[in-house]
Design a protein around this motif. Structure first.
Motif, mmCIF file in Angstrom:
data_model
loop_
_atom_site.group_PDB
_atom_site.id
_atom_site.type_symbol
_atom_site.label_atom_id
_atom_site.label_comp_id
_atom_site.label_asym_id
_atom_site.label_seq_id
_atom_site.Cartn_x
_atom_site.Cartn_y
_atom_site.Cartn_z
ATOM 1 N N LEU A 187 1.533 -3.609 -4.238
ATOM 2 C CA LEU A 187 2.349 -3.148 -3.116
ATOM 3 C C LEU A 187 1.415 -2.827 -1.958
ATOM 4 O O LEU A 187 0.515 -1.991 -2.090
ATOM 5 C CB LEU A 187 3.148 -1.913 -3.503
ATOM 6 N N LYS A 188 1.620 -3.495 -0.824
ATOM 7 C CA LYS A 188 0.854 -3.219 0.390
ATOM 8 C C LYS A 188 1.825 -2.680 1.430
ATOM 9 O O LYS A 188 2.622 -3.423 2.003
ATOM 10 C CB LYS A 188 0.168 -4.489 0.898
ATOM 11 N N PHE A 189 1.755 -1.368 1.656
ATOM 12 C CA PHE A 189 2.752 -0.725 2.510
ATOM 13 C C PHE A 189 2.160 0.541 3.108
ATOM 14 O O PHE A 189 1.467 1.299 2.430
ATOM 15 C CB PHE A 189 3.999 -0.389 1.679
ATOM 16 N N ASN A 190 2.429 0.755 4.399
ATOM 17 C CA ASN A 190 1.956 1.955 5.100
ATOM 18 C C ASN A 190 0.445 2.148 4.965
ATOM 19 O O ASN A 190 -0.039 3.249 4.675
ATOM 20 C CB ASN A 190 2.692 3.202 4.599
ATOM 21 N N ASN A 191 -0.275 1.043 5.148
ATOM 22 C CA ASN A 191 -1.748 1.063 5.111
ATOM 23 C C ASN A 191 -2.311 1.507 3.763
ATOM 24 O O ASN A 191 -3.433 2.011 3.675
ATOM 25 C CB ASN A 191 -2.297 1.983 6.218
ATOM 26 N N LYS A 192 -1.518 1.321 2.705
ATOM 27 C CA LYS A 192 -1.981 1.618 1.352
ATOM 28 C C LYS A 192 -1.813 0.383 0.476
ATOM 29 O O LYS A 192 -0.931 -0.444 0.716
ATOM 30 C CB LYS A 192 -1.182 2.784 0.755
ATOM 31 N N GLU A 193 -2.654 0.270 -0.532
ATOM 32 C CA GLU A 193 -2.556 -0.819 -1.496
ATOM 33 C C GLU A 193 -2.496 -0.214 -2.897
ATOM 34 O O GLU A 193 -3.408 0.495 -3.309
ATOM 35 C CB GLU A 193 -3.748 -1.759 -1.362
ATOM 36 N N GLU A 194 -1.413 -0.489 -3.601
ATOM 37 C CA GLU A 194 -1.216 0.081 -4.932
ATOM 38 C C GLU A 194 -0.985 -1.033 -5.945
ATOM 39 O O GLU A 194 -0.262 -1.987 -5.677
ATOM 40 C CB GLU A 194 -0.020 1.027 -4.926
ATOM 41 N N LYS A 195 -1.585 -0.874 -7.115
ATOM 42 C CA LYS A 195 -1.502 -1.871 -8.165
ATOM 43 C C LYS A 195 -0.495 -1.442 -9.235
ATOM 44 O O LYS A 195 -0.354 -0.253 -9.532
ATOM 45 C CB LYS A 195 -2.871 -2.071 -8.825
ATOM 46 N N PHE A 196 0.148 -2.434 -9.838
ATOM 47 C CA PHE A 196 1.133 -2.170 -10.877
ATOM 48 C C PHE A 196 0.946 -3.129 -12.046
ATOM 49 O O PHE A 196 0.626 -4.309 -11.857
ATOM 50 C CB PHE A 196 2.556 -2.327 -10.327
ATOM 51 N N LYS A 197 1.147 -2.595 -13.237
ATOM 52 C CA LYS A 197 1.160 -3.413 -14.444
ATOM 53 C C LYS A 197 2.613 -3.683 -14.806
ATOM 54 O O LYS A 197 3.451 -2.789 -14.748
ATOM 55 C CB LYS A 197 0.450 -2.692 -15.580
ATOM 56 N N ILE A 198 2.868 -4.914 -15.184
ATOM 57 C CA ILE A 198 4.234 -5.346 -15.468
ATOM 58 C C ILE A 198 4.347 -5.801 -16.915
ATOM 59 O O ILE A 198 3.477 -6.518 -17.421
ATOM 60 C CB ILE A 198 4.644 -6.517 -14.545
ATOM 61 N N GLN A 199 5.412 -5.393 -17.570
ATOM 62 C CA GLN A 199 5.768 -5.922 -18.875
ATOM 63 C C GLN A 199 7.205 -6.432 -18.804
ATOM 64 O O GLN A 199 8.067 -5.795 -18.185
ATOM 65 C CB GLN A 199 5.648 -4.848 -19.952
ATOM 66 N N PHE A 200 7.446 -7.584 -19.421
ATOM 67 C CA PHE A 200 8.804 -8.124 -19.404
ATOM 68 C C PHE A 200 9.115 -8.815 -20.720
ATOM 69 O O PHE A 200 8.221 -9.167 -21.492
ATOM 70 C CB PHE A 200 9.003 -9.082 -18.220
#
Length: 217
Positions: A187-200
């Motif tokens: 997620l790149k939003f409001n000058n921040k970059e956040e990482k996420f792990k996904i399971q499906f």
């Protein structure tokens, strides 16, 4: 029908699935609703949505919670009260699509999305994902993968729940193989970059996607 399936996502996160085969009255008569939930239920026009709402409460009961333990913040995000004297925060995410209701209960922030596999996801794929990730796949594989990507973006949005987040402009999935049942996204939003792990995973003709914030070392 009782609980359909439990999927162990990690040591501290479980996905619970309820396949809705009951009629409205069969579900309604098994649960107790607080006044605000009863009022919300009465505003729902779709029988399908009503049963999905009630099936979520059945899943709560399976986990020794009830409707009175569930509350929503000002942004509409669900929260669950810790059981007994526990001081540990418990995170919950909820989703429903046609035949299935699902919840995830976790000790870390989580977002859940349930999607029925439909060709529509492929038809609108260019509006929300990097379509190069669909190259060299059969049409059936493209539909499934596009459905997963939509679920990735929905589940991340559920965690952040911030106004202004755009699926195509702010949430970016890394390419993945459907068979691996896992992925990563940013997620790149409001000058921040956040990482996420996904399971499906898939069950019948549905996709279940869970997003977790990557824990920073």
């Amino acid at each position: 029908m009782p609980l359909h399936k439990v999927i162990y996502l990690s040591n501290n996160a479980k996905l619970y699935l309820w396949k809705i085969t009951e009629d409205f009255d069969a579900l309604f008569n098994q649960i107790r609703l607080k006044d605000s939930s009863l009022a919300r239920l009465q505003t729902m026009k779709s029988e399908n949505h009503k049963k999905g709402f009630l099936a979520v409460r059945m899943l709560l009961q399976h986990n020794d919670y009830n409707d009175f333990d569930l509350y929503y913040d000002a942004f509409g995000k669900p929260h669950i009260k810790p059981q007994g004297c526990s001081i540990k925060d418990v995170e919950i995410s909820i989703s429903h699509s046609n035949d299935f209701s699902a919840i995830v209960i976790s000790e870390q922030k989580v977002g859940l999305d349930v999607e029925q596999i439909k060709e529509k996801a492929l038809k609108i794929a260019s509006r929300f994902m990097d379509v190069s990730h669909l190259e060299n796949l059969s049409k059936e594989e493209q539909i499934k993968k596009a459905t997963v990507v939509w679920g990735i973006k929905e589940s991340i949005f559920k965690i952040k729940n911030e106004k202004g987040i755009s699926f195509p402009n702010h949430i970016f999935e890394d390419d993945f193989n459907f068979e691996d049942k896992k992925a990563t996204a940013t997620l790149k939003f409001n000058n921040k970059e956040e990482k996420f792990k996904i399971q499906f995973d898939s069950e019948e003709d549905y996709i279940f996607v869970c997003a977790f914030e990557s824990i920073k070392n």
